[in-house]
Write a protein that holds these residues in place. Sequence first.
Motif, PDB file in Angstrom:
ATOM      1  N   LYS A  22      16.291  16.862   4.339  1.00 62.16           N
ATOM      2  CA  LYS A  22      17.106  18.151   3.889  1.00 62.16           C
ATOM      3  C   LYS A  22      17.848  18.668   5.437  1.00 62.16           C
ATOM      4  O   LYS A  22      18.737  19.586   5.503  1.00 62.16           O
ATOM      5  N   GLU A  23      17.399  18.090   6.488  1.00 62.04           N
ATOM      6  CA  GLU A  23      18.194  18.191   7.829  1.00 62.04           C
ATOM      7  C   GLU A  23      19.281  17.373   7.968  1.00 62.04           C
ATOM      8  O   GLU A  23      19.881  17.616   8.920  1.00 62.04           O
ATOM      9  N   GLY A  24      19.413  16.389   6.877  1.00 57.99           N
ATOM     10  CA  GLY A  24      20.804  15.538   7.243  1.00 57.99           C
ATOM     11  C   GLY A  24      20.535  14.311   7.787  1.00 57.99           C
ATOM     12  O   GLY A  24      21.431  13.670   8.078  1.00 57.99           O
ATOM     13  N   GLY A 120      30.596  15.671   4.978  1.00 57.95           N
ATOM     14  CA  GLY A 120      29.403  15.071   5.586  1.00 57.95           C
ATOM     15  C   GLY A 120      30.016  15.026   7.235  1.00 57.95           C
ATOM     16  O   GLY A 120      29.024  15.324   7.960  1.00 57.95           O
ATOM     17  N   GLU A 121      31.132  15.010   7.623  1.00 55.94           N
ATOM     18  CA  GLU A 121      31.508  15.332   8.974  1.00 55.94           C
ATOM     19  C   GLU A 121      31.271  16.771   9.240  1.00 55.94           C
ATOM     20  O   GLU A 121      30.864  17.175  10.559  1.00 55.94           O
ATOM     21  N   ASN A 122      31.737  17.648   8.533  1.00 58.24           N
ATOM     22  CA  ASN A 122      31.332  19.003   8.775  1.00 58.24           C
ATOM     23  C   ASN A 122      29.541  19.486   9.132  1.00 58.24           C
ATOM     24  O   ASN A 122      29.626  20.124   9.828  1.00 58.24           O
ATOM     25  N   TRP A 123      28.671  18.565   8.320  1.00 64.75           N
ATOM     26  CA  TRP A 123      27.544  19.035   8.307  1.00 64.75           C
ATOM     27  C   TRP A 123      26.712  18.407   9.599  1.00 64.75           C
ATOM     28  O   TRP A 123      26.270  18.889  10.440  1.00 64.75           O
ATOM     29  N   GLY A 264      39.610  10.501  10.595  1.00 67.39           N
ATOM     30  CA  GLY A 264      38.557   9.208  10.697  1.00 67.39           C
ATOM     31  C   GLY A 264      39.263   8.049   9.958  1.00 67.39           C
ATOM     32  O   GLY A 264      40.531   7.936   9.839  1.00 67.39           O
ATOM     33  N   GLY A 265      38.408   7.144   9.480  1.00 67.93           N
ATOM     34  CA  GLY A 265      39.183   6.003   9.157  1.00 67.93           C
ATOM     35  C   GLY A 265      39.058   4.851  10.191  1.00 67.93           C
ATOM     36  O   GLY A 265      39.366   5.092  11.208  1.00 67.93           O
ATOM     37  N   GLY A 266      39.302   3.859   9.564  1.00 73.89           N
ATOM     38  CA  GLY A 266      39.695   2.567  10.450  1.00 73.89           C
ATOM     39  C   GLY A 266      40.647   2.667  11.375  1.00 73.89           C
ATOM     40  O   GLY A 266      40.478   2.471  12.704  1.00 73.89           O
ATOM     41  N   LEU A 301      31.007  10.258  12.155  1.00 72.82           N
ATOM     42  CA  LEU A 301      29.908   9.466  11.470  1.00 72.82           C
ATOM     43  C   LEU A 301      30.123   8.105  10.776  1.00 72.82           C
ATOM     44  O   LEU A 301      29.516   7.368  10.231  1.00 72.82           O
ATOM     45  N   GLY A 302      31.410   7.449  11.021  1.00 74.22           N
ATOM     46  CA  GLY A 302      32.066   6.295  10.476  1.00 74.22           C
ATOM     47  C   GLY A 302      31.550   6.262   9.030  1.00 74.22           C
ATOM     48  O   GLY A 302      31.771   6.983   8.179  1.00 74.22           O
ATOM     49  N   ASN A 303      31.289   5.237   8.442  1.00 77.56           N
ATOM     50  CA  ASN A 303      30.817   4.791   7.286  1.00 77.56           C
ATOM     51  C   ASN A 303      30.022   5.615   6.556  1.00 77.56           C
ATOM     52  O   ASN A 303      29.733   5.426   5.240  1.00 77.56           O
ATOM     53  N   ASP A 304      29.132   6.251   7.344  1.00 78.48           N
ATOM     54  CA  ASP A 304      27.949   7.062   6.755  1.00 78.48           C
ATOM     55  C   ASP A 304      28.504   8.279   6.321  1.00 78.48           C
ATOM     56  O   ASP A 304      27.598   9.086   5.497  1.00 78.48           O
ATOM     57  N   ALA A 305      29.683   8.966   6.645  1.00 77.23           N
ATOM     58  CA  ALA A 305      30.098  10.136   6.408  1.00 77.23           C
ATOM     59  C   ALA A 305      29.992  10.584   4.752  1.00 77.23           C
ATOM     60  O   ALA A 305      29.454  11.739   4.500  1.00 77.23           O
ATOM     61  N   GLY A 306      30.667   9.571   3.928  1.00 80.82           N
ATOM     62  CA  GLY A 306      30.502   9.773   2.657  1.00 80.82           C
ATOM     63  C   GLY A 306      28.946  10.102   1.973  1.00 80.82           C
ATOM     64  O   GLY A 306      28.785  11.112   1.035  1.00 80.82           O
ATOM     65  N   MET A 307      28.311   9.302   2.394  1.00 79.54           N
ATOM     66  CA  MET A 307      26.760   9.307   1.937  1.00 79.54           C
ATOM     67  C   MET A 307      26.136  10.484   2.360  1.00 79.54           C
ATOM     68  O   MET A 307      25.504  11.236   1.574  1.00 79.54           O
ATOM     69  N   ILE A 308      26.361  11.064   3.779  1.00 82.32           N
ATOM     70  CA  ILE A 308      25.543  12.200   4.166  1.00 82.32           C
ATOM     71  C   ILE A 308      26.409  13.473   3.452  1.00 82.32           C
ATOM     72  O   ILE A 308      25.696  14.306   2.917  1.00 82.32           O
ATOM     73  N   GLY A 309      27.654  13.402   3.260  1.00 83.76           N
ATOM     74  CA  GLY A 309      28.506  14.576   2.401  1.00 83.76           C
ATOM     75  C   GLY A 309      27.990  14.663   1.193  1.00 83.76           C
ATOM     76  O   GLY A 309      27.751  15.867   0.593  1.00 83.76           O
TER      77      GLY A 309
END
Length: 324
Positions: A22-24, A120-123, A264-266, A301-309
């Motif tokens: 829950k802390e991300g 994700g990037e905002n969190w 973000g992005g490549g 966050l790179g490729n993890d951003a969507g998953m975290i979001g």
Amino acid sequence: MDETMIGIDIGGTTVKIGLLTKEGDIAHKWEIPTNRENLGKHIVDDIWRSVSSKLTELHIAKDKLIGIGVGAPGFTDKNTGVVHEAVNVGWKNYDLGAQLQERSGLPVFVENDANMVALGENWKGGGNRAKDLIAITLGTGVGSGIIANGEILSGTNGTAGEIGHIIADPNGYPCNCGRTGCLDTVASATGIVRQAMEQMKDDPNGALAALYSNKGTIDAKDVFDAARQGDPGCERVIRRIADLLGFVLAGAAAVINPSIIVIGGGVSQAGDQLLRPVIDSFRTYSLPRISRACEINIARLGNDAGMIGAAYLVMQQTQKGMYR
């Protein structure tokens, strides 16, 4: 593990899956191939089979799971969980939320993948938990998500925040959406290479032309590298990209008055070589009061951003009691 959220980011090649606190914090993450056979009909089964196997392996009880967040490519209705069109995986009017909920027995929350990146990037990334933020990803295409007053903008039918389809050059290139001159055709990796190839025709003896002759191909990184080494054609391409990107972002910023814009992005891996001229262009075109209040940062966050979001969406919506 304490209460756990499942974050899923479905891409055209791989599905990224994470178990988050829950802390991300990411407790575990892994990938599976995206099975696009038969119009993507096996993707949900593959996802839940993989998640179930991981939960068993890690001895995580199902009652510890809060819910599942899923970032899906294409036009997505977060209220119904339906993906109206996702060309990369073959879905059309696909009831992703209901399908995954049926298999998992858990609350499922679905959003467009670019919106998940913004969350994700905002969190946990470059957004610093801003109330008003624009996130834009420059990859094969241009994706974007907008947070206004702490909430993702989805719009009437899930199409809000499509900054990549704001027309940057009415006399430009045809876009896959059927119109001409969208930002996607200019600032994406695909658009950058297209412009560089045109420059090579005008300078067949330049450094980029020599590289193309040796490799048989070029990518966006090659264009930035050549510009850094003083290739005039590539320098012109980078200036044009930055100018039009700053121009479009200034227009978008006039609508929501963000405190932060995250890139973000490549393509963003070019770092300051891209960021500095974009900031200059943004300040040129933006209302001074808006630009003074707005930072522009590279995503973290790179490729993890969507998953975290996706995990953040679970936490946000369950706290509101908005179970599907």
